[in-house]
Write a protein that holds these residues in place. Structure first.
Motif, mmCIF file in Angstrom:
data_model
loop_
_atom_site.group_PDB
_atom_site.id
_atom_site.type_symbol
_atom_site.label_atom_id
_atom_site.label_comp_id
_atom_site.label_asym_id
_atom_site.label_seq_id
_atom_site.Cartn_x
_atom_site.Cartn_y
_atom_site.Cartn_z
ATOM 1 N N MET A 47 10.818 -3.587 -5.095
ATOM 2 C CA MET A 47 10.091 -2.403 -5.581
ATOM 3 C C MET A 47 8.587 -2.667 -5.515
ATOM 4 S SD MET A 47 10.301 -0.516 -9.315
ATOM 5 C CE MET A 47 11.988 0.000 -9.033
ATOM 6 N N ASN A 48 7.827 -1.681 -5.088
ATOM 7 C CA ASN A 48 6.375 -1.757 -5.059
ATOM 8 C C ASN A 48 5.843 -1.890 -6.486
ATOM 9 O OD1 ASN A 48 3.638 -1.315 -4.812
ATOM 10 N ND2 ASN A 48 3.828 0.524 -3.556
ATOM 11 N N ARG A 49 5.057 -2.928 -6.722
ATOM 12 C CA ARG A 49 4.504 -3.141 -8.062
ATOM 13 C C ARG A 49 3.486 -2.074 -8.428
ATOM 14 N NH1 ARG A 49 2.451 -9.210 -8.161
ATOM 15 N NH2 ARG A 49 1.590 -8.486 -10.137
ATOM 16 N N PHE A 50 2.911 -1.428 -7.424
ATOM 17 C CA PHE A 50 1.864 -0.449 -7.681
ATOM 18 C C PHE A 50 2.232 0.864 -7.008
ATOM 19 C CE2 PHE A 50 -0.783 -4.486 -7.771
ATOM 20 C CZ PHE A 50 -0.735 -4.591 -9.154
ATOM 21 N N ASP A 51 3.160 1.569 -7.614
ATOM 22 C CA ASP A 51 3.692 2.789 -7.018
ATOM 23 C C ASP A 51 2.674 3.921 -6.954
ATOM 24 O OD1 ASP A 51 6.175 1.706 -6.520
ATOM 25 O OD2 ASP A 51 6.962 2.260 -8.485
ATOM 26 N N GLY A 52 1.549 3.789 -7.691
ATOM 27 C CA GLY A 52 0.546 4.845 -7.668
ATOM 28 C C GLY A 52 -0.263 4.885 -6.389
ATOM 29 N N ILE A 53 -0.266 3.796 -5.629
ATOM 30 C CA ILE A 53 -1.003 3.786 -4.371
ATOM 31 C C ILE A 53 -0.355 4.773 -3.418
ATOM 32 C CG2 ILE A 53 -1.590 2.400 -2.332
ATOM 33 C CD1 ILE A 53 -1.862 -0.011 -4.215
ATOM 34 N N LYS A 54 -1.166 5.681 -2.870
ATOM 35 C CA LYS A 54 -0.593 6.730 -2.014
ATOM 36 C C LYS A 54 0.018 6.136 -0.764
ATOM 37 C CE LYS A 54 -3.056 10.930 -3.291
ATOM 38 N NZ LYS A 54 -3.914 12.034 -2.831
ATOM 39 N N ASP A 55 -0.775 5.371 -0.010
ATOM 40 C CA ASP A 55 -0.313 4.800 1.250
ATOM 41 C C ASP A 55 -1.175 3.601 1.596
ATOM 42 O OD1 ASP A 55 1.798 6.605 2.129
ATOM 43 O OD2 ASP A 55 0.226 8.092 2.483
ATOM 44 N N PHE A 56 -0.609 2.708 2.408
ATOM 45 C CA PHE A 56 -1.379 1.641 3.030
ATOM 46 C C PHE A 56 -1.591 1.993 4.501
ATOM 47 C CE2 PHE A 56 0.383 -0.753 -0.562
ATOM 48 C CZ PHE A 56 -0.724 -1.487 -0.971
ATOM 49 N N GLY A 57 -2.787 1.693 4.999
ATOM 50 C CA GLY A 57 -3.088 1.948 6.396
ATOM 51 C C GLY A 57 -3.854 0.801 7.009
ATOM 52 N N MET A 58 -4.249 0.979 8.262
ATOM 53 C CA MET A 58 -4.946 -0.071 9.005
ATOM 54 C C MET A 58 -6.238 0.480 9.615
ATOM 55 S SD MET A 58 -2.800 -0.389 12.594
ATOM 56 C CE MET A 58 -4.202 -1.077 13.497
ATOM 57 N N PRO A 59 -7.194 -0.416 9.908
ATOM 58 C CA PRO A 59 -8.421 0.015 10.576
ATOM 59 C C PRO A 59 -8.215 0.079 12.083
ATOM 60 C CG PRO A 59 -8.530 -2.328 10.166
ATOM 61 C CD PRO A 59 -7.207 -1.855 9.603
ATOM 62 N N THR A 60 -9.217 0.562 12.798
ATOM 63 C CA THR A 60 -9.234 0.480 14.253
ATOM 64 C C THR A 60 -9.641 -0.936 14.633
ATOM 65 O OG1 THR A 60 -10.029 2.769 14.270
ATOM 66 C CG2 THR A 60 -10.094 1.563 16.345
ATOM 67 N N LEU A 61 -8.786 -1.647 15.358
ATOM 68 C CA LEU A 61 -9.042 -3.042 15.734
ATOM 69 C C LEU A 61 -9.499 -3.127 17.187
ATOM 70 C CD1 LEU A 61 -5.929 -4.667 14.024
ATOM 71 C CD2 LEU A 61 -8.279 -4.623 13.169
ATOM 72 N N ILE A 62 -10.484 -3.964 17.435
ATOM 73 C CA ILE A 62 -11.052 -4.068 18.773
ATOM 74 C C ILE A 62 -10.043 -4.621 19.776
ATOM 75 C CG2 ILE A 62 -11.990 -6.413 18.579
ATOM 76 C CD1 ILE A 62 -13.894 -3.357 19.965
ATOM 77 N N GLU A 63 -9.036 -5.367 19.294
ATOM 78 C CA GLU A 63 -8.014 -5.915 20.199
ATOM 79 C C GLU A 63 -7.118 -4.824 20.790
ATOM 80 O OE1 GLU A 63 -6.031 -9.701 18.661
ATOM 81 O OE2 GLU A 63 -7.192 -9.025 16.923
ATOM 82 N N ASN A 64 -6.947 -3.742 20.068
ATOM 83 C CA ASN A 64 -6.127 -2.640 20.567
ATOM 84 C C ASN A 64 -6.968 -1.779 21.491
ATOM 85 O OD1 ASN A 64 -4.784 -2.597 17.298
ATOM 86 N ND2 ASN A 64 -3.672 -3.266 19.105
ATOM 87 N N LYS A 65 -6.549 -1.662 22.745
ATOM 88 C CA LYS A 65 -7.396 -1.059 23.769
ATOM 89 C C LYS A 65 -7.334 0.465 23.814
ATOM 90 C CE LYS A 65 -8.935 -5.011 24.923
ATOM 91 N NZ LYS A 65 -10.273 -5.397 24.415
ATOM 92 N N ASN A 66 -6.386 1.058 23.123
ATOM 93 C CA ASN A 66 -6.311 2.515 23.112
ATOM 94 C C ASN A 66 -5.589 2.976 21.854
ATOM 95 O OD1 ASN A 66 -3.416 2.390 23.682
ATOM 96 N ND2 ASN A 66 -4.016 1.895 25.798
ATOM 97 N N LEU A 67 -5.547 4.271 21.665
ATOM 98 C CA LEU A 67 -4.949 4.830 20.457
ATOM 99 C C LEU A 67 -3.461 4.522 20.381
ATOM 100 C CD1 LEU A 67 -5.161 6.562 17.902
ATOM 101 C CD2 LEU A 67 -4.770 8.578 19.338
ATOM 102 N N SER A 81 -3.977 1.843 -7.728
ATOM 103 C CA SER A 81 -2.751 2.505 -8.159
ATOM 104 C C SER A 81 -3.027 3.506 -9.279
ATOM 105 C CB SER A 81 -1.735 1.459 -8.622
ATOM 106 O OG SER A 81 -0.544 2.059 -9.074
ATOM 107 N N GLU A 82 -3.864 3.111 -10.224
ATOM 108 C CA GLU A 82 -4.177 3.982 -11.364
ATOM 109 C C GLU A 82 -4.830 5.283 -10.913
ATOM 110 O OE1 GLU A 82 -6.614 1.545 -13.820
ATOM 111 O OE2 GLU A 82 -4.945 0.301 -14.540
ATOM 112 N N HIS A 83 -5.582 5.212 -9.810
ATOM 113 C CA HIS A 83 -6.316 6.395 -9.347
ATOM 114 C C HIS A 83 -5.689 7.025 -8.108
ATOM 115 C CE1 HIS A 83 -9.505 5.871 -12.293
ATOM 116 N NE2 HIS A 83 -9.403 4.582 -12.070
#
Length: 268
Positions: free
Chosen positions: A1-21, A239-241
């Motif tokens: 179970m997620n300890r912090f269920d209030g967090i809407k979602d986790f995502g990632m940044p745009t990384l220079i190693e990835n050459k396209n979308l 999570s709280e916010h």
């Protein structure tokens, strides 16, 4: 179970190693993340590219993800050269329009410190010296964003190396509007001795977005769990916010290790 269920979602940044979308979207899906923060410093994510709505929508549908947007770090609607400032205002307007069509919930922005003059006994920040002009630009920016964003998009102001006093004044002006919110970058915060923490916590009801990465001293964007930050404490605040969290490492391997660390510690 997620300890912090209030967090809407986790995502990632745009990384220079990835050459396209598609490489980026595929990695996001592979890691079980929900969104990619498209970085407008890169050529593939300039305004005219974001306006290719169908391509981005196809990638989002194919990989079951969505997007947030990070404005160019040079973004400066307060430049005293009106040609420059107007170009940034038009960039913001077109980005907001594209974001609405792409169902983007968050547009992230930095505050531009502006130019300073070095005198024999002090440094003079021009935005502070010419505060009337500076604040007027943010009133105009706020008005435009209110007219364009509606209820679906938040413009989130991110801390970097410490808000100047004149920037705090401008940020408070923006936060008077429901269109604007805050991004807490916990690595940047640590790197500059948490000097923004009081200001951020004083406006905690406006927290909407987090950039999470570890840090040690002046070393930033480290793999989660490898530095000095109390990640659990920061995630508790997120999570709280009910904030989204971008795992803002700089390499694919560090991102993968950070996601695994979050899972091992039951944070996601």
């Amino acid at each position: 179970m997620n300890r912090f269920d209030g967090i809407k979602d986790f995502g990632m940044p745009t990384l220079i190693e990835n050459k396209n979308l598609e490489e980026t979207a595929s990695l996001c899906s592979e890691l079980g993340l929900s969104f990619v923060e498209l970085n407008m410093n890169l050529p593939d994510y300039q305004t005219e590219k974001l306006e290719g709505i169908q391509y981005f929508m196809n990638m989002a549908e194919k990989y079951n993800i969505y997007f947030t947007i990070h404005l160019d770090e040079n973004f400066n609607i307060s430049d005293f050269n009106r040609l420059v400032a107007d170009a940034y205002m038009r960039t913001a307007a077109r980005t907001i329009e594209a974001a609405g069509k792409l169902h983007v919930p968050v547009i992230n922005m930095h505050m531009n410190h502006g130019v300073y003059f070095t005198l024999p006994d002090k440094r003079v920040q021009l935005f502070e010296e010419y505060n009337k002009e500076y604040m007027h630009s943010f009133k105009e920016f706020r008005k435009m964003c209110e007219e364009m964003c509606g209820d679906s998009i938040k413009i989130c102001v991110e801390n970097t190396d410490g808000f100047r006093d004149y920037e705090k004044e401008a940020v408070c002006l923006l936060l008077e509007s429901d269109v604007f919110a805050l991004t807490w970058d916990i690595g940047h915060s640590h790197e500059c001795g948490n000097i923004d923490e009081e200001f951020i916590k004083g406006n905690a009801e406006k927290l909407c977005h987090f950039h999470i990465h570890d840090a040690a001293g002046k070393k930033n964007h480290l793999t989660l769990g490898s530095g000095e930050i109390n990640i659990a404490e920061r995630l508790q605040t997120a999570s709280e916010h009910k904030c989204r969290c971008v795992i803002e490492t700089k390499t694919v391997e560090s991102l993968k290790q950070s996601v695994q660390w979050l899972r091992n510690n039951k944070f996601m």
